[in-house]
Design an enzyme around this catalytic site. Structure first.
Site, PDB file in Angstrom:
ATOM      1  N   MET A 274     -11.518 -14.460  -3.988  1.00 15.40           N
ATOM      2  CA  MET A 274     -11.623 -15.145  -2.704  1.00 15.40           C
ATOM      3  C   MET A 274     -10.308 -15.173  -1.932  1.00 15.40           C
ATOM      4  O   MET A 274     -10.258 -15.695  -0.820  1.00 15.40           O
ATOM      5  CB  MET A 274     -12.094 -16.591  -2.932  1.00 15.40           C
ATOM      6  CG  MET A 274     -13.488 -16.712  -3.499  1.00 15.40           C
ATOM      7  SD  MET A 274     -14.753 -16.011  -2.401  1.00 15.40           S
ATOM      8  CE  MET A 274     -14.542 -17.045  -0.944  1.00 15.40           C
ATOM      9  N   ARG A 275      -9.243 -14.614  -2.515  1.00 14.82           N
ATOM     10  CA  ARG A 275      -7.957 -14.679  -1.828  1.00 14.82           C
ATOM     11  C   ARG A 275      -8.008 -13.930  -0.501  1.00 14.82           C
ATOM     12  O   ARG A 275      -7.381 -14.333   0.483  1.00 14.82           O
ATOM     13  CB  ARG A 275      -6.847 -14.120  -2.716  1.00 14.82           C
ATOM     14  CG  ARG A 275      -5.465 -14.258  -2.098  1.00 14.82           C
ATOM     15  CD  ARG A 275      -4.358 -13.822  -3.030  1.00 14.82           C
ATOM     16  NE  ARG A 275      -4.101 -14.821  -4.054  1.00 14.82           N
ATOM     17  CZ  ARG A 275      -4.268 -14.643  -5.344  1.00 14.82           C
ATOM     18  NH1 ARG A 275      -4.722 -13.488  -5.785  1.00 14.82           N
ATOM     19  NH2 ARG A 275      -4.003 -15.593  -6.214  1.00 14.82           N
ATOM     20  N   ALA A 276      -8.740 -12.828  -0.452  1.00 18.55           N
ATOM     21  CA  ALA A 276      -8.819 -12.052   0.783  1.00 18.55           C
ATOM     22  C   ALA A 276      -9.418 -12.874   1.916  1.00 18.55           C
ATOM     23  O   ALA A 276      -8.949 -12.807   3.065  1.00 18.55           O
ATOM     24  CB  ALA A 276      -9.645 -10.783   0.550  1.00 18.55           C
TER      25      ALA A 276
END
Length: 674
Positions: A274-276
């Site tokens: 989910m970092r993107a």
């Protein structure tokens, strides 16, 4: 201090400048990784950014740059009493490639900690960079454990130092900027993901633009202060724009519709984790603030995707970075509100009026596969014994064939205990790893072995007049911990490209196996080299390098055909290893010979190949032969070659990690009975 090159005087490189400026507006974006060829103003732009950053208020005398408005309660120099702060310019701290862990995170005075019970801590570069810029040139050459420490600090906003029961924590929030030349090796995918944005830079091919670059650089070299003065007005305006965008940033609205576009884009491009999504949201918000708007638009999302996603889509080092922009536009249209009214044909201008955010064309990233029209019915080459004829390519050369799908390989390692560069292949004495013993330090103490130190000091406490609780420790009592970890090796591939290997299905499988071994070398942080032999001679297709994708590109274009000068290939490999031993004596080699074991051409080719193999064995070169022989009738020549080399042979099937043909095969050292 020398006058830095003005940021606004940099010609072109819109993506590079935009990525840096967005991080200056919103450090929460997570930094930027600048990838590109040498001589493209990467370092110049990073160093010039510091002059644009707002001044930083700090607590007087604090070595950790605490903010007087909200000092760090855990600051090693604290607690800080209420006092007026002083302002100083934001720092740009450079982390050298050869830096030690102590230089990065700081060091404890172990002797004082043991004898006086005090935390005598000397700050490192992470403390110096707090509330400033931490710049790592050639970040891909930095040791893995340093990159891990660096990125953990960047993610948590704090640095933790744990040494033999003594703990120190201090704030470490900084703008992380890394630059790298992909030709010298790639970062691991999980480390790439920790950089918020990435930009690709390349030299302009426009003549007028190149002329202007040279003109400005010469003018700066002749009179740095005068050149900077001519750009002072533009620098001041850009500095004010950054400050205004920082003020506006908290008021920027990120609507649910825009969030849906961000999530749909990340899902469509199959990025991991989910970092993107989070980085894209922060980047789009910073883009809106940079443009002076209080609402994020679809154009901001598109721009953010081009900056935040390319490096997160790479599944292995052979994938070219970049995004399919048509797919991106289609995803944004499908996920966005129809009444949005944004015009994708008129993107928000970059820092100098350009669009920015796109990925430049790759010089060799788009690798065209062999023509699909070339079928397996392609005429076979002339027999190996037939001489070359006019009109035929030398040695009966055939066009290159595509590699088969790579697979996970078994672990191949060099026997014994080395002392080479940190990596993940063979056992070695390293600065990091499990503790195996203790010795007297030969130089500066870096890793204290506490139990051995106490044991050495204990018999002398009465003679030293110990009267308090502290242990009386002298320099001679200190013991250095010896540790065992893993090293990276030089993996030199010697690939048979002769006519005996030229069957298309067979050569495709061979290339797939070598590609799999290259991928394994990338993951284990090895250097790789490639020697090929065919026709009448051998050649160094790729000198030893850390860039495994360069090796993959050379392998893909490898032609086949002609005789099998096996001895020439082994002797060429010997020459390469001899030079590399002089350049880097501590890096141990692993010779991987990919062949069916046949040798033709010249007088007594088989005997000559055997003598070349014994030459490698006499020098202790660890080796493995990947046996490519196929068919029902097998001659076992590859096994004979392995015995001459003093190594071992594995078939293509045995090379697979999921194969049931055998357990993990370690390479046998020289001296094994033939």
């Amino acid at each position: 201090m020398s006058t830095p090159y003005p940021f606004t005087a940099i010609v072109g490189q819109d993506d590079l400048r935009l990525g840096l400026l967005l991080n200056a507006v919103s450090p929460a974006v997570g930094g930027v990784l600048v990838r590109g060829e040498k001589g493209t103003a990467k370092s110049t732009a990073v160093r010039a950014l510091a002059a644009l950053m707002p001044e930083v208020p700090v607590v007087p005398g604090c070595r950790f740059s605490c903010d007087p408005g909200s000092p760090d309660p855990a600051c090693p120099d604290g607690p800080h009493a209420e006092a007026a702060g002083v302002s100083r310019a934001a720092r740009t701290v450079e982390l050298p490639v050869g830096a030690s862990e102590d230089r990065l995170v700081g060091a404890l005075d172990i002797e004082r900690a043991l004898s006086e019970g005090v935390k005598a801590f000397e700050p490192g570069l992470l403390a110096d960079a707090h509330r400033g810029i931490l710049y790592v040139d050639e970040v891909n050459l930095l040791h893995d454990h340093l990159v891990d420490l660096l990125l953990d600090a960047a993610a948590m906003g704090a640095s933790y130092v744990e040494r033999e029961g003594v703990s120190v924590r201090h704030a470490a929030r900084f703008l992380l900027v890394g630059t790298m030349n992909p030709e010298e090796g790639e970062l691991r995918p999980q480390l790439l993901d920790r950089f918020g944005l990435t930009v690709e830079v390349s030299a302009s091919r426009d003549t007028d633009e190149r002329v202007e670059v040279v003109r400005r650089r010469l003018a700066y070299d002749d009179d740095p202060e005068g050149f900077a003065a001519r750009w002072a007005e533009e620098e001041s305006a850009l500095r004010e724009r950054i400050a205004a965008a920082r003020v506006l940033l908290p008021r920027v609205v990120l609507s649910d519709g825009v969030l849906r576009q961000i999530a749909a884009t990340c899902a469509a491009f199959e990025v991991d984790g989910m970092r993107a999504d989070i980085v894209m949201a922060r980047t789009a918000t910073a883009l809106a603030a940079w443009a002076g708007r209080e609402e994020v638009t679809a154009d901001d999302v598109r721009q953010a995707a081009l900056l935040a996603l390319p490096h997160r889509r790479r599944r292995n080092p052979f994938d070219a970075p970049g995004l399919d922009e048509d797919k991106l536009d289609q995803t944004l249209d499908e996920a966005g509100p129809q009444e949005d009214g944004s015009d994708d044909d008129d993107p928000d201008p970059g820092p100098d009026g350009g669009g920015g955010g796109g990925v430049p064309p790759q010089a060799d990233g788009d690798r065209t596969p062999p023509s699909a029209s070339q079928s397996d019915d392609t005429p076979s080459p002339a027999p190996e014994s037939a001489p070359d004829t006019p009109g035929r390519p030398a040695g009966g050369e055939q066009q290159p064939v595509a590699a088969a799908e790579p697979f996970r390989t078994k672990m191949l390692s060099v026997p014994g205990l080395g002392e080479g560069a940190a990596g993940r292949r063979s056992r070695a004495r390293t600065e990091h790893g499990r503790t195996t013993g203790a010795v007297r330090p030969q130089g500066a103490l870096t890793k204290l072995h506490l139990a051995a130190t106490v044991q050495a000091a204990a018999p002398h406490q009465r003679s030293r007049g110990r009267s308090g609780r502290g242990l009386v420790v002298r320099r001679d009592d200190l013991r250095q911990a010896t540790r065992e970890g893993r090293e990276g090796n030089l993996v030199l591939f010697v690939v048979d490209a002769s006519g005996s290997m030229a069957a298309r299905q067979r050569m495709s499988a061979v290339k797939g196996a070598v590609l799999s071994l290259l991928l394994d070398a990338y993951q284990r942080r090895d250097k790789v080299g490639l020697v090929t032999f065919r026709g009448k001679e051998a050649e160094v297709a790729l000198p030893p390098t850390s860039s495994v994708d360069a090796a993959a590109a050379r392998l893909e274009s490898l032609p086949t055909g002609g005789r099998t000068p096996l001895a020439a290939g082994l002797l060429k490999a010997h020459d390469v290893l001899r030079v590399e031993r002089l350049r880097d004596p501590s890096r141990r080699p692993l010779l991987v010979v990919v062949t069916d074991g046949r040798a033709t051409g010249g007088p007594e080719p088989v005997a000559l190949a055997g003598r070349a193999g014994r030459l490698h064995r006499s020098e202790g070169t660890a080796s493995v032969v990947v046996d490519c022989e196929s068919g029902y009738v097998r001659l076992g020549l590859a096994g004979e070659l392995a015995r001459e080399l003093g190594g071992t042979a594995v078939t293509l099937d045995e090379l697979r990690a999921d194969s049931i043909a055998g357990l993990v095969k370690d390479v046998t050292a020289a001296g094994r009975a033939a």
